[in-house]
Structure formats: structure tokens, C-alpha cells
Design a protein around this motif. Structure first.
Motif, PDB file in Angstrom:
ATOM      1  N   UNK A   1       0.885  -1.126   0.038  1.00  0.00           N
ATOM      2  CA  UNK A   1      -0.217   0.027  -0.142  1.00  0.00           C
ATOM      3  C   UNK A   1       1.041   1.233  -0.015  1.00  0.00           C
ATOM      4  N   UNK A   2       0.939   2.024  -1.193  1.00  0.00           N
ATOM      5  CA  UNK A   2       1.879   3.088  -1.317  1.00  0.00           C
ATOM      6  C   UNK A   2       0.950   4.285  -1.559  1.00  0.00           C
ATOM      7  N   UNK A   3       1.235   5.592  -1.140  1.00  0.00           N
ATOM      8  CA  UNK A   3       0.649   6.872  -1.676  1.00  0.00           C
ATOM      9  C   UNK A   3       1.701   7.760  -1.478  1.00  0.00           C
ATOM     10  N   UNK A   4       1.873   8.840  -2.834  1.00  0.00           N
ATOM     11  CA  UNK A   4       2.801   9.703  -2.887  1.00  0.00           C
ATOM     12  C   UNK A   4       1.979  10.779  -3.300  1.00  0.00           C
ATOM     13  N   UNK A   5       2.371  12.123  -2.531  1.00  0.00           N
ATOM     14  CA  UNK A   5       1.831  13.339  -2.876  1.00  0.00           C
ATOM     15  C   UNK A   5       2.929  14.384  -3.315  1.00  0.00           C
ATOM     16  N   UNK A   6       2.619  14.974  -4.320  1.00  0.00           N
ATOM     17  CA  UNK A   6       3.635  16.112  -4.904  1.00  0.00           C
ATOM     18  C   UNK A   6       2.831  17.228  -5.061  1.00  0.00           C
ATOM     19  N   UNK A   7       3.441  18.477  -4.248  1.00  0.00           N
ATOM     20  CA  UNK A   7       2.904  19.686  -4.657  1.00  0.00           C
ATOM     21  C   UNK A   7       3.853  20.509  -5.165  1.00  0.00           C
TER      22      UNK A   7
END
Length: 1005
Positions: free
Chosen positions: A546-552
Motif C-alpha cells: 500500500x503506497x501513497x505519494x503526494x507532490x505539491x
């Protein structure tokens, strides 16, 4: 093993008291031999070393018993033993020895390095470890021993020339510059779709650039997050290449997997280590350019050829405005400085049998070879802790690292300018120290350095692995990880970068800003089981991801300031424009499994599978299945070869499977909108930027491999050979659309297929190993052939001038060069369509493949007592398109070897007639020459990539301390016939790699 205290007196006292309190019968039983004979144990002590220094953490075991000890930080040990006992002394990477105790009370042991123990080498395959001889996949590996000899800041630089099939090229010699890596060629039509997956201590690490093209300044590839990894913290790097090795990573393993394992603490007393070094770097390659006399002769001849008898007023170099006796070596002035590099590293480690730790930190600062006060600084801290319960059922590993990079680099690369400027151009400064504009007759190259580029990059990684052995064969495990990268970039363009005569003030000054942040977490529960069946052993693994990546991202532009001192305050700008202000989220889920069966150490089958889900695809296309089968036959374990005195190891292996690719960016299948900057009735409008595509799906990469591994003479000679074929289909590309649709492209799957096939060969030999002196050699070579095997509708697409069916993706379509016309003195080319003219669309039909024909490395390691010498040659066979920067005869300096030039009818010359720019036919011919086969050069090279010499001061001279002195060189010299700069730079114009020499000292105690 039990932890043995180094305090001999207390231990003997405690032991004596314990004996005194035992009943006589119990005492007799405690010291009875297997035959029933009773006798007392004695205390045996000593040291374990490698001949030049102690070996902390070496294991001493009493053969056939449970008694053991380990050496302390000074290599000392003490253990209770009987005269009939045998000591087994071992240390990782060294030959194990057995010594009878007898009547000896002190036993000093000198271990010899053993690089031949293939069966003991365990490699990291990602979710599991496997002995190298039992691996069914293709995995290349380097260790800290290879990494520590290289004075580099990027982890990819440590791998150059050391791994078969792994091509790594440097983009620039700028501090913190990026590298490009290709594992077995280019699989995707998109350049950004060919990067491998990076895993650091089990946690995925995104290599996507975090820079912005408008702010990234000197670095042509923008900022790579990989620069934040300290090479000194790395214990090993494994590269997974074939389907058997990569399929367990599913969609993320299409382009290979790079596994980075950081250093761990060892059992023993607290040990300290400090390493300090200083380096000096210079550009590897300077072009041999025309001096003033030769340059001016070229210019005068050019005007004569063009029929110009009176030099124009703007021809300052030749009309007398500039001093015609002046000469400046502009390469020396602009890129000929010396980069100063200082590095300081320190670590502390130790621990008991149950808990070990290591804490390390480093600081590195590097200046540039360009004029000015510029620097690149990086600092990092890394911590690792391992803990195991007394019964060895519960284990915990925690690893974390934090690094910062501070870039204060030139916002412009002056390499091209240094090669193009006229050698009699004016001085850079006036006598008063201000920039010289020479009465507005030139653009001072140092004016570009008035721009200021800064970048502050902070990187945090953390991982925890928890495991519990429910039974000896059933283990449950959880891998938890988090990483965060924050980048703040700015590039200021003050009015002072322009000629003062233009009258620009701060109202024309501007700034471009980039704020990018990326956060990612991963959770991976796993369960593994092992057992025996018949003559074989079964290992099974299952888990989920389970992986989550957020880029701003926030990219901004500010223009017009009351004062240049306020440029870093965006609120002071008269105009502010937002390029991009967005947040993207990437979610990834997967189930994976592996089953391995090893029958009698001879026949091995490995099955892996993964079901991936990615948020980058539309409904119905988000999930895909990937898997592989690998098999190996260790035929050297067959009965008919057991007694062979020549063949010590032999294995045939093969694999086939599929992996995927979702490296396309987020939200590519969606209808997306952006603000258009137009206000209507007080409301800012939106405009569509992308069309919805519900059929958007996965790229698929099918991999086939066969390999042979052979060891001879107890593995003193060890060779591997591999053949592979990878086919990547369902390509994720931008399909061009007619302008009438309002969109330039539609992101979709193209029914195109790319094939990479090739061979790899490695050879390792132990040439001499007699204890006092050892010499080993490692050699690797690989050849990859890239080919586009299918592309429906290619001729009618916008890719028609870029690709060819049956040819490599790295081809260039060029004019066919036919030499210089003896009568006109101009370059001539093949008229492929026979229409009497040379046209861009119809006559660029000559195909040249720029894919390297082969590449590899040759490494030698020599050791004599305390001296060690390690050197590596890196070689590449390739061609490169090397255009001339400006038409010879115009106001652009040229290479000094441009001498065989046409001057009159009948001349048979290499170069066409000089022109000052007034001969339009010659200028057109020159332009076509730069896009012709005539501009192709042999860019093959052999480079002494790295050489390292070290000396370990004898421990007898410095008791309790280990002192190592070392000197290294990077990019020491290059053998090549390439004339346009450094052959490693595929496309010229960037600062070449630096030749770096380093001296340092390492102190351990």
C-alpha cells in the motif's frame, strides 16, 4: 552467540566464584568430555586481525558446542576451552580457520580475505535474500569496498563501469550534477519512462526530477533527488535486471530495480571512525582552439571568399576595433578554474548480540571551476538500529536518514561561450574592477553570472522492518517506510546582467521560483514459510503493498521591482505570474507472492507473481497481473562432476516473465483544466488542458533470459554469460492531434513495440593469493541492440521523421554527406528523392544509430601487507553527432585542426570554403552538414575512471587505533579520438566531467 565482556579480570573472578559454589558432582559433569573423562577448562585469549589491523566482531566458536565469543573493537577475545577443543574463527569476507587449542593460553589469528566463497555470498533480491549460487535471476552487485574508493557525491557515479548491462552517463561536471541510467537499453518511447525503480532499505525512492526548467540553472537535467544519498552510508547496491528478479516488483520493475542497502551496526565494543579528505578538480577535456593569428587569418579569408573588401563596422574582431595582437584562452578563463572539495565523515557503531546500532554523518562542500564565489554543500546524518529478542524470534530494524543540499551555482553554463569567443575579444574587467563592455562592442560573458541560482533540498527517509517467527519456518513481517523531499529553488535575473547602456533599471529585473514537495509512505505486510519436501527445500512468500505519494508544486514568476535588493521578495514585484500551482496524488496497491523450490541443491524453480493497481489509469484499466518463472540447474553438484578438480561451479539458468510500466505522470487520463489568466466579471476563467481517455492502460514489458555461470579451480576463475530479449508494448505516448481539436496531443497507448536484446559477460579471476600478496581482476562487457519492431501508421504520424521500423530508438536521420565539391568549395549531399534539391523532409534518409555498440569495465585490486591498490578502466564503443558550433569564417572560434580548407577550384579539401556569413549557399551547406553523416564522429573511449591507493598503518605502531592513509583519482585520463570535447557527454555544450584527485585519512578506534 553470547556477548563476552572484554573485562578479563571480572570475567575470571565471576567464573571462579561460580565454580566455587558448584557441588563437586555438578562440577565434574560440567567438565566431562564425551568419553566421560573429566577435566577443567582453561581461559584462552588472543586477537583476530587481517594482518594490518584488528577485525572487530569476528566470531570464535568451540567446535561441537554452543560456546562462542566475538572480538571487541581491538580484535581481542577470550573464551573458556579445554585442550581437546577446536576453535573455529570466522569473519565475513575472510577464510574460516580451525585451530586446536592444546596447551595454548594465547592464540593470535590472522585471517585471509576470501572472495572465492560464492556459496556464502548472500545477495539482496528485494523482498528476500538468496545465496548467489542459488539465484535464478540476473542480479549485479557492488559493495562498500567498491564505493568507498570513489570521491563522488552521486550514488550512480559509483556504479559506472562496474555492472554489465548498466549504462550510466554523466550529464554535466557541475557540482551535484545528474546522471542518466539505462538498464539494458531504452524500453519506452518516452525518455522519462525509462528510469529504474530505486529502493532504499525497502522503501521506494522516487527519482523524478523536482526542479523546474526555468529555475534549475546550471544543471541541464534539473535536480535529481539521488544527490541526497550519501555514498559513504551504502553497504551494497544490487541491480535486478531480468524478469525473475524484477517481476515481484510488477509495474515498477519494467526498467530494472536498484536496491540500495545502508550500513548496519556490528556486535562489539563501541567503535568510532573519522574520515577527512580534500580534493581538487579540473575539467577533463579542453578543446585545442585557434590562436589569434590563425583565427584572424580565417576571418580575413572568409571575407575575401565572400567578395567583401571592406570589413563591416560590426566586425570588431577583424576591423581593428579590438586589439589584433591580444590573445585570451577563454576556456582557461571561464571553465579552467580548480574546484575545491572538502569532505568530513564520522560514524559510531557497536552493540551487543541482541542490539546493534550505527550513527554516521557527513559534510561535503564543493566549489566550481567557473569564476566567482559559487558552491555546492551537502550534509547528512544516518542512523540504523537492529534489535532481536533473546529467543531470536522477534527482530526489529530501524533505519533513517536526513540530508540537506544547498546549491549556490552559476545560473548559466559558460562552456559553449568559452569555446566560441574570439581569442582577441576584450578583457573581462576594467581597471576599476567593473565589468568591461568595451564601448558596447560585445556581451561580457561574466554578465550571465550576475544571475543568481539557489536551491535548498531537504530529504528525509525512514524505514522500519518488524518480523516475528511464529515457528522456525513461519515468519510474519511488516515493512514500513516514509520519505519526504522538499525543494526550494530560485533564479534571479537582475538588471545588472545587461549592458548599462541599455538603461535597464530594477523595473526590468525578474525572479523565477520553484517550491516542490514530495511525500510518500509505504506499508507492506508479509508472511514467509519454509519447509522440506523430499530432497528439496520450499520457500514461500506472500505480501501486499500500500503506497501513497503526494507532490505539491508551485512555479512562479515575478517581474519589476523597486530595487534589486527586493528581488527575493515576490510581494514587491509589479507583476506576478503563476506557471503551475497544483497537487497530485499517486496511489498504488499490490499483492505479490513467490514460491521457490530447491531440489537437492541441483534443480531450482522460482515462481513470482504480482497484481498491481495504479491510480494513473482510468476505470477498468487500473489493475494488471505480472509474473515470471525462473529456473536453474547447478550441474556442478551432479555426481559425475563431484570429483572434478577443474570445474568447481556450474549453473545454467533461464527466466521468462512480464513487468509493467506506469511512469506517465498523474491524472493523464482525466479531463484537466487550468486557469487561463483571463478575468470575466471578476471571475478567473478556466481552459481545458487535456482530453479524457478512458482506455488509458499499462505498458507491458516481456522479458526472456538465458544464462551460464562457471567457476574453475575452486572459483579462482569465475565467468558468467547472459543473453536476453525484452519487448515493451502498449507504449504510453502522446498521440498528436490536429490543431482544430484545440489540443496538441492525446495521451494514449500506442500499438508500438520496442525490443532490446543483447549479451552480457563478466569474468573474475584471483590471479595471486599467497597471504602476503593478492591480486584479483574483474571484467565486464555488454552489448545491447535496440529496435522498433512495430509502429502501425508510423509514416503518417508526426514520428515519421524520428523513428524507423527495424531501427533503434536512438537513431538520427541525417543528410548523406558526399564531401566538398572541388569546383564550388561547398559541402555536397545525397539527393535521395532525385528532385534536384536537398530538402529537410525528403533527403534526411541516412540513418546512424547512436546506441553504444558495447561498453564495460576492467578492474584490478592488488594488496600487499598494508598497501591496497584499486583501479578501474571504463570503456565505451559509440558514435556521436558532433556539430561545428558556427560556420568556419564567421565570428566563432574553431578547432585548430580545421586547416584543410577549400580555397580555390580544384582543391580536394576536408572542409568547405570559409564564409563570413554573406555566402548564403555556403551557410545553407554548413547548416546541412551539421545534420549530416559528415558530423558523425567516433566517440569511443577508454577512461581510467578510478584509481585508489591506501596504506593501513601497522597496528603495532598505533595501539588501539587503526589509521588508513589514502589517495584517489577520478576520471584520471581518457583515450579517445573524439575532437568535440568529452566523449561521455552525448550532446556537447555542457561542462565536461571533472578530473578529481583526493587525499585523505581515516582514523578508527
Amino acid at each position: 552467540m553470547k556477548f563476552i565482556s572484554a573485562n578479563k579480570g571480572l570475567r575470571v573472578l565471576f567464573y571462579s566464584l561460580a565454580l566455587a559454589t558448584l557441588p563437586l558432582s555438578a562440577l565434574a559433569r560440567a567438565h566431562a568430555s564425551p568419553s566421560g573423562k573429566a577435566f577443567f577448562q582453561q581461559s584462552v585469549s588472543g586477537t583476530v586481525s587481517d594482518g594490518s589491523g584488528p577485525l572487530p566482531g569476528a566470531a570464535i566458536v568451540i567446535k561441537g558446542s554452543g560456546r562462542s565469543a566475538t572480538t571487541d573493537a581491538e580484535g581481542k577475545f577470550s573464551i573458556a576451552a579445554t585442550p581437546d577443543d577446536i576453535l573455529i574463527v570466522s569473519f565475513v569476507g575472510f577464510k574460516t580457520v580451525e585451530l586446536p587449542v592444546g596447551a595454548q593460553a594465547v592464540i593470535n589469528v590472522v585471517l585471509q580475505e576470501d572472495s572465492l566463497q560464492l556459496e556464502e555470498v548472500t545477495i539482496n533480491a528485494g523482498y528476500y535474500n538468496v545465496k548467489q549460487k542459488e539465484s535464478t535471476g540476473n542480479i549485479s552487485r557492488i559493495t562498500s569496498k567498491d564505493i568507498e574508493t570513489q570521491p563522488v557525491s552521486n550514488v550512480l557515479a559509483t556504479m559506472q563501469g562496474r555492472m554489465a548491462g548498466v549504462s550510466i552517463t554523466q550529464d554535466s561536471g557541475a557540482p551535484g550534477g545528474a546522471f542518466q541510467i539505462r538498464i539494458r537499453g531504452q524500453n519506452s518511447l518516452r525518455a522519462e519512462g525509462n528510469d529504474p525503480l530505486y529502493i532504499i532499505d525497502g522503501v521506494p525512492f522516487s527519482s523524478e526530477t523536482i526542479g523546474f526548467s526555468e529555475t534549475s540553472g546550471f544543471n541541464p537535467s534539473m535536480t535529481s533527488p539521488l544527490n541526497g544519498i550519501n555514498p559513504a552510508d551504502i553497504a551494497s547496491i544490487e541491480v535486478l535486471k531480468d524478469a525473475d528478479a524484477t517481476a515481484i516488483y510488477g509495474s515498477r520493475g519494467a526498467n530494472g530495480v536498484v536496491l540500495i542497502t545502508t550500513k548496519k551496526g556490528k556486535v562489539g565494543k563501541t567503535a568510532f571512525s573519522v574520515t577527512a579528505s580534500t580534493s581538487a578538480g579540473k575539467v577533463t577535456t579542453m578543446l585545442d582552439l585557434m590562436k589569434t593569428e590563425q583565427y584572424l587569418a580565417m576571418r580575413r579569408q572568409a571575407y575575401a571568399n565572400d567578395g567583401i573588401t571592406e570589413y563591416p563596422a560590426t566586425a570588431y574582431d577583424v576591423n581593428g576595433t579590438w586589439d589584433q595582437n591580444r590573445y585570451t584562452d577563454w576556456q582557461k578563463e571561464l571553465i579552467g578554474g580548480t574546484a575545491q572539495i572538502t569532505s568530513l565523515q564520522a560514524s559510531v557503531s557497536g552493540g551487543s548480540e541482541s542490539t546493534q546500532y550505527q550513527l554516521s554523518g557527513d559534510y561535503r562542500t564543493e566549489t566550481t571551476v567557473m569564476p566567482g564565489d559559487f558552491s555546492y554543500d551537502r550534509g547528512s546524518v544516518h542512523f540504523n538500529a537492529n534489535h532481536g529478542s533473546p529467543d531470536d524470534r522477534f527482530k526489529l530494524t530501524f533505519s533513517s536518514g536526513y540530508s540537506f543540499q544547498k546549491n549556490d551555482l552559476p545560473a548559466a553554463d559558460l562552456t559553449t561561450t568559452s569555446r566560441n569567443l574570439a581569442p582577441n575579444a576584450p578583457a573581462l574587467y576594467k581597471p576599476d574592477g567593473t565589468l568591461n563592455w568595451e564601448n558596447n562592442t560585445w556581451t561580457n560573458p561574466l554578465a550571465a553570472l550576475e544571475q543568481q541560482f539557489t536551491a535548498n533540498i531537504n530529504t528525509l527517509t525512514a524505514s522500519t522492518v518488524l518480523s516475528y517467527a511464529v515457528t522456525p519456518s513461519l515468519i510474519i513481517k511488516a515493512n514500513l517506510g516514509y520519505n519526504e523531499v522538499a525543494n526550494s529553488e530560485s533564479k534571479t535575473m537582475p538588471s545588472t546582467m545587461y549592458n548599462p547602456s541599455f538603461g535597464y533599471g530594477s523595473e526590468s529585473s525578474s525572479i523565477e521560483l520553484n517550491q516542490t514537495g514530495r511525500k510518500s509512505w509505504i506499508i507492506e505486510p508479509q508472511v514467509s514459510w519454509s519447509g522440506n519436501w523430499s530432497k528439496g527445500k520450499i520457500e514461500a512468500l506472500a505480501g501486499a503493498t500500500f503506497q501513497r505519494q503526494q507532490t505539491d508544486r508551485l512555479f512562479q514568476f515575478g517581474y519589476g521591482f523597486p530595487s534589486n535588493t527586493l528581488m527575493n521578495n515576490l510581494a514587491a514585484a509589479s507583476l506576478v505570474y503563476v506557471y503551475t500551482d497544483d497537487m497530485t496524488i499517486y496511489k498504488y496497491q499490490a499483492l505479490f507472492a513467490r514460491v521457490n523450490y530447491n531440489w537437492d541443491g541441483r534443480y531450482i524453480v522460482n515462481l513470482t507473481g504480482r497484481r498491481d493497481g495504479s491510480s494513473r489509469f482510468g476505470p477498468g484499466n487500473q489493475f494488471a497481473n505480472f509474473g515470471a518463472v525462473g529456473a536453474a540447474w547447478i550441474f556442478s553438484n551432479e555426481d559425475f562432476l563431484n570429483e572434478s578438480k577443474v570445474l568447481s561451479f556450474g549453473k545454467i539458468r533461464g527466466s521468462y516473465g512480464t513487468t509493467g510500466n506506469d511512469q506517465i505522470g498523474d491524472y493523464q487520463y482525466y479531463n484537466t483544466y487550468a486557469t487561463n489568466g483571463v478575468t470575466y466579471d471578476g471571475i478567473i476563467g478556466l481552459q481545458p488542458t487535456r482530453l479524457y481517455n478512458p482506455n488509458f492502460g499499462w505498458e507491458i514489458n516481456k522479458k526472456l533470459e538465458a544464462g551460464l555461470e562457471l567457476g574453475f579451480f575452486k572459483d579462482r576463475v569465475f565467468a558468467t554469460a547472459s543473453w536476453y530479449r525484452n519487448r515493451s508494448s502498449n507504449q504510453l505516448v502522446g498521440i498528436p492531434l490536429p490543431g482544430t481539436t484545440g489540443f496538441s496531443v492525446l495521451t494514449a497507448n500506442l500499438d508500438a513495440e520496442v525490443e532490446n536484446s543483447g549479451v552480457e559477460f563478466t569474468l573474475r579471476t584471483i590471479n595471486i593469493d599467497n597471504g602476503a600478496f593478492s591480486w584479483s581482476t574483474s571484467f565486464n562487457i555488454a552489448a545491447n541492440r535496440n529496435k522498433l519492431i512495430a509502429f502501425p501508421g508510423l509514416e503518417a504520424s508526426s514520428y515519421a521523421t524520428t523513428y524507423r521500423i527495424g531501427e533503434s530508438l536512438s537513431i538520427v536521420n541525417l543528410y548523406g554527406y558526399n564531401g566538398v565539391n572541388a569546383e564550388t568549395g561547398r559541402y555536397e549531399f545525397t539527393d535521395f528523392n532525385g528532385d534536384g534539391t536537398i530538402s529537410y523532409l525528403d533527403d534526411r534518409k541516412a540513418i546512424v544509430d547512436l546506441t553504444p555498440s558495447f561498453f564495460g569495465g576492467l578492474q584490478n585490486q592488488l594488496q600487499y601487507k598494508g598497501f591496497s591498490l584499486d583501479f578501474l578502466f571504463h570503456f565505451v564503443k559509440q558514435e556521436n553527432l558532433a556539430p561545428t558550433p558556427g560556420a568556419p569564417g564567421t565570428a566563432v572560434n574553431q578547432r585548430a585542426d580545421i586547416a584543410d580548407v577549400w580555397s580555390q577550384p580544384g582543391d580536394q579539401a576536408t572542409y568547405q570554403r570559409f564564409t563570413a556569413g554573406f555566402d548564403s549557399a555556403a551557410m545553407l551547406a554548413f547548416s546541412q552538414f551539421n545534420s549530416s553523416t559528415g558530423a558523425i564522429q567516433d566517440a569511443s573511449f577508454i577512461r581510467l575512471k578510478n584509481i585508489a591507493l591506501s596504506y593501513d598503518v601497522p597496528a603495532s605502531l598505533i595501539k588501539g587505533t587503526k589509521l588508513r592513509l589514502f589517495a584517489t583519482g577520478q576520471n584520471v585520463f581518457t583515450l579517445t579520438s573524439y575532437k568535440n570535447g568529452d566523449p561521455e557527454l552525448r550532446f556537447g555544450g555542457s561542462l565536461p566531467p571533472l578530473r578529481v584527485f583526493t587525499g585523505g585519512v581515516q582514523l578508527s578506534f
